[in-house]
Design a protein around this motif. Structure first.
Motif, mmCIF file in Angstrom:
data_model
loop_
_atom_site.group_PDB
_atom_site.id
_atom_site.type_symbol
_atom_site.label_atom_id
_atom_site.label_comp_id
_atom_site.label_asym_id
_atom_site.label_seq_id
_atom_site.Cartn_x
_atom_site.Cartn_y
_atom_site.Cartn_z
ATOM 1 N N THR A 1 0.855 -1.188 0.000
ATOM 2 C CA THR A 1 0.000 0.000 0.000
ATOM 3 C C THR A 1 0.890 1.237 0.000
ATOM 4 O OG1 THR A 1 -0.179 0.210 2.410
ATOM 5 C CG2 THR A 1 -1.756 -1.250 1.298
ATOM 6 N N ALA A 2 0.424 2.295 -0.661
ATOM 7 C CA ALA A 2 1.258 3.497 -0.790
ATOM 8 C C ALA A 2 0.394 4.740 -0.885
ATOM 9 C CB ALA A 2 2.150 3.385 -2.030
ATOM 10 N N ALA B 1 2.859 -2.279 4.242
ATOM 11 C CA ALA B 1 1.921 -1.157 4.371
ATOM 12 C C ALA B 1 2.690 0.142 4.545
ATOM 13 C CB ALA B 1 0.974 -1.386 5.552
ATOM 14 N N THR B 2 2.970 0.819 3.432
ATOM 15 C CA THR B 2 3.639 2.122 3.517
ATOM 16 C C THR B 2 2.649 3.278 3.469
ATOM 17 O OG1 THR B 2 3.929 2.568 1.149
ATOM 18 C CG2 THR B 2 5.520 1.095 2.179
ATOM 19 N N ALA B 3 1.391 3.005 3.120
ATOM 20 C CA ALA B 3 0.413 4.081 2.945
ATOM 21 C C ALA B 3 0.204 4.850 4.241
ATOM 22 C CB ALA B 3 -0.916 3.509 2.460
ATOM 23 N N ALA B 4 0.016 6.155 4.102
ATOM 24 C CA ALA B 4 -0.329 7.015 5.234
ATOM 25 C C ALA B 4 -1.853 7.151 5.246
ATOM 26 C CB ALA B 4 0.340 8.373 5.092
ATOM 27 N N VAL B 5 -2.501 6.179 5.877
ATOM 28 C CA VAL B 5 -3.966 6.124 5.892
ATOM 29 C C VAL B 5 -4.498 7.071 6.952
ATOM 30 C CG1 VAL B 5 -5.968 4.615 6.164
ATOM 31 C CG2 VAL B 5 -3.861 3.719 5.145
ATOM 32 N N ALA B 6 -5.483 7.892 6.594
ATOM 33 C CA ALA B 6 -6.074 8.826 7.546
ATOM 34 C C ALA B 6 -6.695 8.061 8.712
ATOM 35 C CB ALA B 6 -7.126 9.686 6.855
ATOM 36 N N ASP B 7 -6.373 8.473 9.929
ATOM 37 C CA ASP B 7 -6.909 7.788 11.112
ATOM 38 C C ASP B 7 -8.393 8.081 11.314
ATOM 39 O OD1 ASP B 7 -4.455 6.605 11.846
ATOM 40 O OD2 ASP B 7 -3.800 8.477 12.774
ATOM 41 N N TYR B 8 -8.824 9.269 10.862
ATOM 42 C CA TYR B 8 -10.215 9.669 11.084
ATOM 43 C C TYR B 8 -10.818 10.208 9.780
ATOM 44 C CZ TYR B 8 -9.143 9.343 16.061
ATOM 45 O OH TYR B 8 -8.773 8.872 17.288
ATOM 46 N N ARG B 9 -12.160 10.180 9.714
ATOM 47 C CA ARG B 9 -12.906 10.733 8.591
ATOM 48 C C ARG B 9 -14.088 11.523 9.138
ATOM 49 N NH1 ARG B 9 -14.732 5.481 9.137
ATOM 50 N NH2 ARG B 9 -17.005 5.210 9.122
ATOM 51 N N PRO B 10 -14.618 12.449 8.354
ATOM 52 C CA PRO B 10 -15.799 13.177 8.806
ATOM 53 C C PRO B 10 -16.969 12.228 9.067
ATOM 54 C CG PRO B 10 -14.783 14.314 6.972
ATOM 55 C CD PRO B 10 -14.085 12.984 7.091
ATOM 56 N N ASP B 11 -17.705 12.501 10.135
ATOM 57 C CA ASP B 11 -18.842 11.665 10.502
ATOM 58 C C ASP B 11 -19.927 11.689 9.433
ATOM 59 O OD1 ASP B 11 -20.502 10.046 11.996
ATOM 60 O OD2 ASP B 11 -21.301 11.687 13.201
ATOM 61 N N THR B 12 -20.097 12.856 8.814
ATOM 62 C CA THR B 12 -21.089 12.990 7.751
ATOM 63 C C THR B 12 -20.461 13.673 6.547
ATOM 64 O OG1 THR B 12 -21.864 15.111 8.626
ATOM 65 C CG2 THR B 12 -23.013 13.131 9.378
ATOM 66 N N PHE B 13 -20.999 13.361 5.367
ATOM 67 C CA PHE B 13 -20.541 13.974 4.124
ATOM 68 C C PHE B 13 -21.603 14.936 3.633
ATOM 69 C CE2 PHE B 13 -20.693 13.850 -0.577
ATOM 70 C CZ PHE B 13 -19.465 14.418 -0.849
ATOM 71 N N ALA B 14 -21.221 16.192 3.391
ATOM 72 C CA ALA B 14 -22.152 17.191 2.882
ATOM 73 C C ALA B 14 -22.288 17.020 1.374
ATOM 74 C CB ALA B 14 -21.671 18.600 3.223
ATOM 75 N N GLY B 15 -23.501 16.790 0.902
ATOM 76 C CA GLY B 15 -23.707 16.563 -0.522
ATOM 77 C C GLY B 15 -23.421 17.762 -1.383
ATOM 78 N N ASP B 16 -23.533 18.957 -0.814
ATOM 79 C CA ASP B 16 -23.215 20.196 -1.516
ATOM 80 C C ASP B 16 -22.060 20.892 -0.822
ATOM 81 O OD1 ASP B 16 -25.311 20.034 -3.444
ATOM 82 O OD2 ASP B 16 -26.734 20.614 -1.866
#
Length: 404
Positions: free
Chosen positions: A191-192, A271-286
């Motif tokens: 992974t990268a 596994a070399t990828a720098a995977v984000a530990d967190y993501r937004p709880d909700t995604f704004a459609g606009d």
């Protein structure tokens, strides 16, 4: 070290004397060596020297009627398993980067499908020149080309700085790394790059990972004989030749695609990828409009691809990476034990000029029975040593290819 056919290109520079020792070391290791010299190289070392050491005629001219009667430059290009240019002058690097074929050596590099290793050697001011660095950047983006060096230190002109050619013994070891068939018959998943966690259709959370280390490892693993699948976040790095690249965007994508690749068969997972530990709880459609002085984002934890793969009942030999800004060894050893990894590669990304977005790095590798510090140096060079080290540990754990 598996014996291979090495084509050594020697260009003009005082470091050419080191290349004679390189030929001797390669021959001692059982490699076949043929030498091609530029006109500039002949001003420093005679062709007879390399002929005596290699036991083969030395080629110096593209327009040699006798050799070219049988299309000799094409024969040489097909003969080579590995091309090494040592020393590589600023002039040669410029011509190689631009794809020129105006002498025998550049023509061979255009005609070959073999990997090309370039060992720069020049004055420190020439190395630092913006035009040289622009040419270096072009070569670094070429999946067929690896940069070996340069080293730093005192130079023949009296200057001190980057530009020295790596010593012959080091180049010999690097040839061994690329020539090794130590991963032949293995299937490797790497992974990268970063992940991007969307906030709205315009914005996302990410990090500074360039993917260069992962892509260098993929190229090194492929050169070592492995079948390689590279699961990559969005990067601006050319895909290594012979490597299957599967693009992803988010941490969830990474987990799913890496899992699929491992399900298809995997001896080694890196596994070399720098995977984000967190993501937004909700995604704004606009697109979120700028209407308030502040904005609060609620974040939720992302799945852990590395821990998930390492925790499988059929887990492959698993190597993790730890990018830290302090207490590097402490956090790396904790991650090694906590995630039940076979090896971990740790680096201090706060060090100037190393790590994220840099072409250079310095790492320390930890495994239950030992450790090894590698670098600082170009990521392509570090990747060769890392793959050799991982291959040794993989063989000790699992036995010959196919035993897993």
């Amino acid at each position: 070290m598996a014996a291979r056919r090495i084509l050594l290109g020697v260009t003009g520079g005082i470091a050419a004397y080191k290349s004679a020792e390189l030929v001797r070391l390669l021959k001692k290791s059982g490699h076949e060596v043929r030498v091609v010299m530029t006109r500039g190289a002949e001003a420093f070392v005679t062709p007879l020297t390399f002929q005596a050491l290699s036991g083969e005629p030395v080629r110096t001219s593209l327009l040699d009627p006798e050799a070219e009667a049988g299309m000799g430059h094409i024969e040489l290009a097909k003969w080579a398993d590995q091309i090494v240019i040592a020393p590589a002058s600023a002039d040669f690097i410029a011509r190689l980067a631009q794809g020129m074929a105006d002498d025998l050596l550049t023509t061979l590099c255009c005609a070959t499908e073999a990997p090309i290793a370039v060992a720069p050697a020049m004055n420190q001011a020439m190395w630092s020149n913006a035009r040289t660095q622009r040419n270096i950047a072009l070569l670094e983006s070429d999946p067929q080309v690896s940069l070996w060096g340069p080293d730093q230190g005192a130079q023949a002109c009296g200057d001190v700085g980057p530009g020295r050619m790596l010593e012959a013994a080091r180049l010999h070891d690097l040839v061994g790394g690329t020539a090794s068939a130590s991963l032949a018959g293995r299937r490797v998943v790497i992974t990268a790059g970063p992940t991007r966690e969307p906030i709205d259709p315009v914005r996302y959370i990410s990090n500074h990972s360039s993917g260069k280390m992962g892509y260098a490892l993929a190229a090194a693993a492929r050169a070592a004989g492995a079948e390689v699948v590279l699961v990559s976040g969005p990067v601006a790095v050319a895909a290594p030749a012979g490597v299957e690249v599967r693009g992803i965007m988010t941490a969830q994508d990474m987990l799913e695609e890496a899992g699929r690749a491992v399900d298809e068969g995997c001896d080694l997972f890196i596994a070399t990828a720098a995977v984000a530990d967190y993501r937004p709880d909700t995604f704004a459609g606009d697109k979120i409009k700028k209407s308030n002085e502040s904005m609060n984002l609620s974040l939720v934890r992302n799945p852990d691809t590395l821990a998930t793969i390492a925790g499988r009942s059929d887990a492959p030999f698993t190597v993790g990476f730890a990018a830290e800004t302090r207490d590097v060894e402490h956090y790396a050893l904790d991650k090694l034990a906590r995630k039940k990894l076979n090896m971990i590669v740790a680096n201090d990304v706060s060090a100037p000029g190393l790590g994220f977005n840099s072409d250079n790095n310095a790492v320390t590798v930890f495994w239950p029975q030992g450790r090894e510090a590698i670098g600082p140096g170009p990521k392509a060079v570090l990747a060769q040593r890392l793959i050799a080290l991982i291959a040794d540990q993989l063989t000790d754990k699992a036995g010959p290819a196919g035993a897993i």
